[in-house]
Every structure is written in structure tokens, then in C-alpha cells.
Scaffold this active site. Structure first.
Site, short mmCIF file in Angstrom:
data_model
loop_
_atom_site.label_atom_id
_atom_site.label_comp_id
_atom_site.label_asym_id
_atom_site.label_seq_id
_atom_site.Cartn_x
_atom_site.Cartn_y
_atom_site.Cartn_z
N ASP A 1 0.81 -1.29 -0.10
CA ASP A 1 0.04 0.03 0.14
C ASP A 1 0.89 1.15 0.01
O ASP A 1 0.85 2.10 -0.73
CB ASP A 1 -0.86 0.04 1.06
CG ASP A 1 -2.49 -0.13 0.80
OD1 ASP A 1 -2.56 -0.38 -0.47
OD2 ASP A 1 -3.31 0.26 1.81
N ASP B 1 -9.04 -3.14 2.68
CA ASP B 1 -8.85 -2.52 3.92
C ASP B 1 -9.79 -3.13 4.84
O ASP B 1 -9.77 -2.56 5.93
CB ASP B 1 -8.99 -1.05 3.70
CG ASP B 1 -8.08 -0.17 2.61
OD1 ASP B 1 -6.91 -0.70 2.53
OD2 ASP B 1 -8.62 0.64 2.01
#
Length: 296
Positions: A133, A204
Site C-alpha cells: 500500500d 482495507d
């Protein structure tokens, strides 16, 4: 593999193809997670006798409630896809509500199917996602002059017209942001001339969710096997609080830095840190790291 896919979406306009594939997957998950159980409940509560079924080609025998459930889920997916082709689809209530329902069903299906055996596996997975990420949000602008993750997630660049013009005439060409890719939860921004939505990727949710699922299974196993100690903190409630704090920190980061944030940069340290804190308080760090005996 995920890196190659992300770069492919960055360089090529594959919005329609991705949306088609996503709609197909969502139709199946929505039927499996929500509509089929609702149909079985209705048949049990209101049915007078057997509601019957029919044999289907390649699929075998299916009950009438299952046929109706999947027909409804496919119809919703097709309608959602048609709406997605229009400009400003994210502002259409049906579109973003169904997108969130689809995302919820996918998350539930994934977390009910995939389970982690130990904290060690969770550490490897979450740390890899943490670095992934950060790289694609903060480091790719040094290579491609823009953030690959943000560009792909939001569907492209923001408004290109003078902000003062857009504030007065939001429908002007160049004032609207493109439709984002659908693999996320979306809530439209209110009173924002640029349009667009607040976004949270499904990754997420499901990646920290795997750790929280492990925590919940440990708590349930301790209760069932008589190992629960009320003087020591449980895993799952602590991780829920850690996840909420991590998500709040990500939103604060968006406001302070005025750009999208990789949510896992905040969620991974908070949830893993919370898990290790509870394990240390309970004196079982080594046991849960290597794999505690838990229910599946």
C-alpha cells in the site's frame, strides 16, 4: 500478481471490463450470502408444504427459492452495471447503495471462506500488504509522476478546469471526477462541486478482517473449552477498537495531507499491535503466534 494487475489498470482503460467481472462476482455473492438464506427463511416461516424446485442445465436440481434468489441478484447486478455506464453514476443513489451492498456480501463471503491458522501467517500477510500500500500510494509518484493506487482507485485525475469556474458551474466539462473502480465502499461527498465519493477499499476491510476473525475464533474457543479468564482482556473487542482508531487516523491523514491515504498504513500497525498487546497480557504470545488450538 496484484502489482501487475494494478499497473495494468493504471496504463489501460479497463473500467468496463472490470465492472462486468465485478458485477458477475457480486451477483453470486449477494445471492449466496443474503438472498438464498432469506428465501429459506421465508419458505420455513410462511411456506405451506414444499415449494418445490426444478432441474437446471449444468447446475442440477435447485429449489424454487434459490432460483428466485439468484434471478433477483443477477437482475440487480445487471441494473447496477447499466447505471455504472452513465456519467456521474456515483451520484445515483441506487448505484452507490448497491455497490456497498455488493461489497458487503463479498467481504462476508470471503471472511467466511478464508481463515488464518496463526498470528504468524497474519503477520506475513498484513506486513506485505502494508508495504504494498505504501509503495503504490507514496513511492510510485517518483516513478510515474502520479500515485498509481489513487489514480486507479478514483478512476483517474480530478477536475482539470479552474476551481472557481467549477464551483459556480459544476456541470461544466472538466469539473467532474471520473467514476471510480467498483471494488470499494463508496459514499458520495455532500456539497462538493467536484463530485466524487469518500472511498474505502475492500482490501482495507478483508485483510484486517482476517486477523479479527482469528481473534474472534480464539475468544470463542476459550469460552467453549472453559479457558476463558475474565481478568484478562479478550482479543476481538480490543481489535474492533484498534480498527476504529486506525480508520480514524487514516481520515485525519487525508485531511492533514490533503490527499488519499493508504488505510492499511494505519490499520495494520493498530490491529497487529492490539493483538500482540492482548497476547502479552494473557501470557500466550508464542502460543498464538505459532498457532493456538481454535475452532474453525
Amino acid at each position: 500478481m496484484s502489482s501487475a494487475t494494478l499497473l495494468l489498470l493504471f496504463f489501460f482503460d479497463l473500467y468496463t471490463l472490470v465492472t462486468v467481472l465485478y458485477a458477475l462476482g457480486c451477483a453470486q455473492s449477494l445471492g449466496h450470502v443474503f438472498l438464498v438464506p432469506c428465501g429459506k427463511w421465508a419458505e420455513r416461516e410462511w411456506g405451506r408444504g414444499d415449494w418445490g424446485g426444478a432441474p437446471l442445465p449444468l447446475l442440477g436440481y435447485a429449489r424454487s427459492t434459490e432460483i428466485a434468489a439468484y434471478a433477483l441478484s443477477v437482475s440487480l447486478a445487471v441494473a447496477w452495471f447499466v447505471v455504472s455506464l452513465g456519467e456521474g453514476a456515483q451520484d445515483v443513489t441506487f448505484y452507490w447503495v448497491m455497490q456497498d451492498v455488493f461489497g458487503l456480501s463479498l467481504c462476508v463471503l470471503f471472511l467466511s471462506t478464508v481463515r488464518l491458522p496463526s498470528l504468524r501467517v497474519a503477520c506475513y500477510l498484513l506486513l506485505a500488504a502494508f508495504l504494498y500500500d505504501i509503495f503504490f500510494v507514496f513511492l510510485t509518484p517518483l516513478i510515474f509522476e502520479k500515485s498509481v493506487m489513487i489514480h486507479v482507485a478514483t478512476g483517474g485525475d480530478g477536475p482539470t478546469t479552474d476551481p472557481q469556474v467549477c464551483e459556480k458551474y459544476p456541470s461544466t466539462d472538466g469539473c467532474r471526477v471520473p467514476n471510480p473502480l467498483p471494488m470499494l465502499f463508496s459514499i458520495p461527498r455532500i456539497n462538493d462541486y467536484r463530485g466524487g465519493s469518500s472511498l474505502l477499499g475492500l482490501g482495507d476491510i478483508v485483510l484486517p478482517g482476517l486477523l479479527m476473525s482469528l481473534a474472534r475464533r480464539i475468544d470463542l474457543s476459550d469460552t467453549i473449552k472453559g479457558r476463558k479468564d475474565r481478568s484478562k482482556p479478550p482479543y476481538f473487542p480490543v481489535l474492533c477498537c484498534c480498527y476504529a482508531l486506525g480508520l480514524m487516523m487514516a481520515n485525519v491523514g487525508v485531511i492533514v495531507m490533503e490527499q488519499g491515504q493508504p488505510a492499511l498504513m494505519y490499520l495494520v500497525p493498530m490491529t497487529l499491535g492490539g493483538f500482540f498487546w492482548v497476547a502479552r497480557r494473557r501470557g500466550e504470545v508464542r502460543e498464538v503466534f505459532l498457532g493456538k488450538d481454535v475452532i474453525w
